[in-house]
Write a protein that holds these residues in place. Structure first.
Motif: not given
Length: 545
Positions: A76-78, A222-224, A282-285
């Motif tokens: 998971p990346t941002v 991505q981190t919690p 911001i875009r998460k993927s």
């Protein structure tokens, strides 16, 4: 006790590679760098096709799915894109100063927030920004950085040395010299922000590289906590900007830089405050690592890693012909091809004593994110991971006479390397440009910084055919005309002899570890030794018996 003090395997036990399939490597390289793979950009519509091809090659090579019965490990990346940057404003002693974004400073946030604002944060000059307990060195001693912005010198205190002698290995850059470390340490110290002073020689690149790298989209795992444990902002300032700021504080950059080279340096509060801010798109993927395994026959719970990144740049700036696909044939379709060929050779040789894990990782070009994610969320425990071999950008050329250990003599792996070279009839040479810190710039580093000793070896340019002049010409031509360009394409005219020599060496290094009971450790005083010792002391089995 970790078993790094054990003697390494003798030269006569070094594993000889079965015949490496050149045809397989050609096939994999050509296919992965084909135009319909569109440069293998992660998290795009083409990724599933790339992954399906790699999985098919891993299966054909004889590997088993390596993630609890699955081939893929989601990453998971941002993506954070800064925009609408305010000037860098400095106040507190006379006339306020203002420095524009891009020309004078750059910045980004590791925090996943819509707006970043640093306001009236006290500036503190912290020298090289290093806390190295094993060396008795702490630039942050006696200063509370909460609410403050660290102003940091690039590289480490010994960088100007002409030799590799010194507390920080002389001109050879250590991890403490890498800009990534400096930002990580500033966050551990509780700083609100961190600004590195750019200087071309110790940085090994000009401001143009900093400016281009730090503008536009930035990628993170991505981190919690969405990066809440990081500084609000990290960035760089031009050297003349830092000189002007320090002059306003009644200080001199040259004098402070000299003082910072010596043990016992104390951080200097500047009596000034800094403010700047920007918005974040911001875009998460999600992208994916591909993981295969060959289980060991006698110690299957001990692991040797082989890694290569599958990603490249995708569509990029068009060349004069209008070609806008950065195919990444050398970088790093060759590495995945080598990974596949080594997997096939190991499967054909039969199971080793230890399990062998094959990682085709993603997002190397975005900051080693695929290997970083695996290392932080390891499928196979790192305290049961013996070591490994990383493969990146194998350049077509004739065979070379010698190889270098990237990073220098950091660990017990050096003994295995030297024994293997002798067995192959090759010699060792020093790493070129050790001051540039290449060991900290490819996927093996994600494991090394968590204590796992990793091989990164580089073929010299001293070729059997044409000597150093011919090798330098090949290397310089690739760097100048093909690296990260649409022209990095597969050609039937490539000379594969040098790549085959590389892969023979990689196979021998990894297989020797996989068939031995040797547990390599970092040398005393190395920046990663304490991490490995701590992990081994807490382990049940693995490197602690």
């Amino acid at each position: 006790m970790p078993k790094g003090t054990a003697l390494p395997p003798p030269a006569e036990t070094a594993a000889k590679a079965p015949d490496i399939s050149v045809d397989l490597m050609k096939q994999v390289t050509q296919r992965l760098s084909a135009d319909d793979f569109e440069g293998r950009a992660p998290s795009t519509a083409v990724e599933p096709k790339v992954l399906d091809y790699i999985i098919a090659q891993f299966k054909a090579a004889g590997l088993q799915p390596g993630n609890h019965g699955k081939w893929l490990q989601p990453v998971p990346t941002v993506e954070i894109t800064g925009k609408d940057f305010s000037p860098l404003a400095v106040t507190g002693n006379g006339k306020p100063m203002s420095f524009s974004f891009g020309d004078n400073y750059v910045a980004a946030s590791y925090r996943v927030v819509p707006h970043t604002q640093v306001k009236d944060s006290e500036l503190v000059f912290v020298g090289y920004g290093i806390d190295a307990p094993e060396l008795g060195w702490n630039d942050y001693a006696g200063v509370d950085m909460h609410g403050k912005t660290a102003v940091i010198l690039v590289n480490d205190p010994d960088y100007a040395s002409k030799t590799e002698q010194g507390l920080f290995k002389g001109r050879r850059m250590t991890y403490y010299g890498r800009w990534t470390y400096k930002f990580e340490e500033a966050a551990r110290q509780g700083a609100t922000a961190a600004l590195i002073i750019h200087d071309t020689f110790p940085a090994a690149y000009g401001w143009n590289v900093v400016n281009s790298s730090w503008t536009g989209a930035q990628y993170y795992v991505q981190t919690p906590t969405d990066g809440a444990d990081q500084t609000k902002a990290n960035g760089w300032v031009q050297k003349p900007v830092a000189e002007a700021i320090l002059k306003a504080a009644g200080q001199n950059l040259a004098a402070l830089s000299e003082a910072a080279k010596h043990k016992g340096f104390k951080a200097v509060p500047l009596g000034l405050k800094v403010s700047f801010g920007f918005d974040n798109g911001i875009r998460k993927s999600t992208s994916n690592n591909v993981v295969g395994v060959l289980p060991g026959k006698t110690r299957p719970d001990e692991y040797v890693l082989y890694s290569a990144h599958w990603d490249h740049l995708g569509h990029c700036t068009p060349d004069a012909t209008g070609d806008d696909i950065c195919n990444g044939a050398v970088d790093n379709a060759t590495g995945v091809a080598a990974l596949t060929a080594i997997a096939k050779a190991n499967a054909e040789a039969g199971a080793a004593a230890r399990s062998q894990v094959f990682l085709a990782v993603t997002l190397e070009e975005s900051g080693l994110l695929g290997s970083e994610y695996y290392a932080a969320n390891s499928i196979y425990p790192l305290d049961h991971t013996v070591g490994g071999v990383n493969m990146d950008a194998l350049l077509p050329s004739p065979r070379a006479r010698s190889y270098a250990m990237t990073g220098g003599d950091k660990s017990d792996l050096t003994s295995v390397f030297r024994d293997t070279l002798a067995d192959e009839g090759l010699s060792e040479v020093p790493e070129d440009h050790s001051e540039r810190g290449y060991y900290y710039r490819s996927d093996h580093f994600s494991f090394a910084k968590r204590g796992v000793p990793m091989f990164d070896v580089s073929r010299s340019t001293d070729l059997f055919e044409g000597g150093k002049a011919a090798g330098d010409k090949i290397s310089e031509d690739y760097t100048a005309h093909h690296y990260h360009a649409p022209s990095d394409e597969y050609s039937d005219s490539w000379n594969w002899d040098g790549i085959v020599e590389d892969v023979d060496l990689y196979y021998a290094l990894g297989r020797t570890l996989a068939d031995s009971d040797f547990w390599p450790n970092w040398h005393e005083g190395d920046e990663f030794r304490a991490i490995r010792d701590k992990a081994c002391a807490a382990a049940t089995g693995g490197c602690h018996k």
